[in-house]
Design a protein around this motif. Structure first.
Motif, PDB file in Angstrom:
ATOM      1  N   GLU A 168      50.876  37.766  40.717  1.00 41.62           N
ATOM      2  CA  GLU A 168      50.555  37.023  41.931  1.00 41.62           C
ATOM      3  C   GLU A 168      49.292  36.193  41.708  1.00 41.62           C
ATOM      4  OE1 GLU A 168      49.364  37.902  46.625  1.00 41.62           O
ATOM      5  OE2 GLU A 168      49.816  39.538  45.242  1.00 41.62           O
ATOM      6  N   TYR A 169      49.380  34.942  42.063  1.00 38.66           N
ATOM      7  CA  TYR A 169      48.209  34.075  41.941  1.00 38.66           C
ATOM      8  C   TYR A 169      48.213  33.068  43.083  1.00 38.66           C
ATOM      9  CZ  TYR A 169      44.537  31.128  40.048  1.00 38.66           C
ATOM     10  OH  TYR A 169      43.367  30.439  39.882  1.00 38.66           O
TER      11      TYR A 169
ATOM     12  N   ASP B 282      42.978  40.143  47.835  1.00 37.12           N
ATOM     13  CA  ASP B 282      42.306  41.449  47.862  1.00 37.12           C
ATOM     14  C   ASP B 282      41.458  41.632  49.115  1.00 37.12           C
ATOM     15  OD1 ASP B 282      40.342  39.622  47.349  1.00 37.12           O
ATOM     16  OD2 ASP B 282      39.859  40.364  45.344  1.00 37.12           O
TER      17      ASP B 282
ATOM     18  N   THR C 168      48.574  41.559  37.473  1.00 36.98           N
ATOM     19  CA  THR C 168      49.535  41.084  38.469  1.00 36.98           C
ATOM     20  C   THR C 168      50.095  39.734  38.050  1.00 36.98           C
ATOM     21  OG1 THR C 168      49.820  40.516  40.803  1.00 36.98           O
ATOM     22  CG2 THR C 168      47.695  40.005  39.801  1.00 36.98           C
TER      23      THR C 168
ATOM     24  N   TYR D  70      48.363  37.891  35.096  1.00 40.12           N
ATOM     25  CA  TYR D  70      46.932  37.646  35.301  1.00 40.12           C
ATOM     26  C   TYR D  70      46.184  38.978  35.219  1.00 40.12           C
ATOM     27  CZ  TYR D  70      48.318  33.026  36.938  1.00 40.12           C
ATOM     28  OH  TYR D  70      48.858  31.763  37.023  1.00 40.12           O
TER      29      TYR D  70
ATOM     30  N   TYR E  51      45.584  36.189  43.755  1.00 33.95           N
ATOM     31  CA  TYR E  51      45.746  37.584  44.160  1.00 33.95           C
ATOM     32  C   TYR E  51      44.922  37.828  45.424  1.00 33.95           C
ATOM     33  CZ  TYR E  51      45.520  42.676  43.994  1.00 33.95           C
ATOM     34  OH  TYR E  51      45.601  44.014  44.303  1.00 33.95           O
TER      35      TYR E  51
END
Length: 234
Positions: free
Chosen positions: A163-164, A168, A161, A213, A166
């Motif tokens: 996105e950071y 979950d 991804t 990532y 992420y």
């Protein structure tokens, strides 16, 4: 020469001075004196040996009597113990009865008694195995959990991804980070926030040069880990 002259103790020098004019007689006297000394020495040796033999015989007799007394005392004590177990007011048995009591004490078990004792032991082991101790179960659980933590778990999920961080829907605790020497990319290690309750899940977030990532998950969460819901309203 008179009898008094023979019984008188002369010094060697006096003896030689007295009989120097009669060498044959002097030689005979000296020879007889040497033989007499030898005979007396042999007699002394024989007497010493007889005395040693007598002392050895006396010591052996004392040892045998002491052993007999100790055996008799043990027999009496065994008989008294048996009488005390069977009840008071009984007459002390004679020597033959005492021997039979002692033999009955040290007599081995019969085959039937051995089988009964073995069966009782096996039944006790079955009961203990059917109802294990809670302390033993807790120790086994702690050992197994520590072993799971030490062992490297298999990868259960991989996420790529941009996105950071992420999201979950789980809470994590930072567990350290490293930097790769060749690429200079950073890897951050996380463990589940319920790790103190036994959850062994961990994840590794590795940054790539292209801005992506790579996230690797290892292990499975507990039921309690997913009860907290994260809501993101932007």
């Amino acid at each position: 020469m008179s009898d008094n002259a023979y019984t008188t103790k002369y010094d060697l020098q006096d003896l030689i001075q007295q009989y120097k004019t009669q060498p044959d007689l002097l030689k005979l006297i000296l020879t007889s004196k040497v033989e007499e000394d030898k005979r007396r020495a042999e007699e002394a040796k024989l007497k010493a040996k007889e005395l040693d033999l007598l002392l050895q015989q006396q010591s052996l007799k004392r040892k045998s009597s002491f052993q007999e007394e100790s055996i008799e005392k043990r027999r009496h004590s065994a008989a008294a113990a048996m009488l005390a177990m069977g009840g008071g007011g009984a007459v002390i048995p004679n020597q033959q009865q005492q021997q039979s009591l002692v033999h009955s004490i040290i007599q081995p078990l019969s085959p039937i008694q051995q089988r009964s004792s073995i069966s009782s032991m096996s039944s006790a082991e079955d009961i203990s195995s059917a109802y294990p101790s809670p302390v033993a179960e807790e120790d086994d659980y702690v050992k197994s959990s520590n072993r799971r933590r030490r062992e490297m778990q298999a990868i259960t999920k991989i996420v790529e991804t941009r996105e950071y961080p992420y999201i979950d829907n789980y809470f994590w605790k930072n567990n350290g980070n490293t930097v790769q020497k060749k690429t200079g990319c950073k890897s951050v290690y996380y463990k589940c926030s319920n790790s103190n309750k036994g959850c062994t899940v961990n994840k590794t977030v590795t940054a790539r040069p292209n801005g992506e990532y790579l996230i690797k998950y290892r292990g499975c969460h507990l039921k309690e880990c997913g009860k907290v819901e994260r809501i993101r309203d932007l």
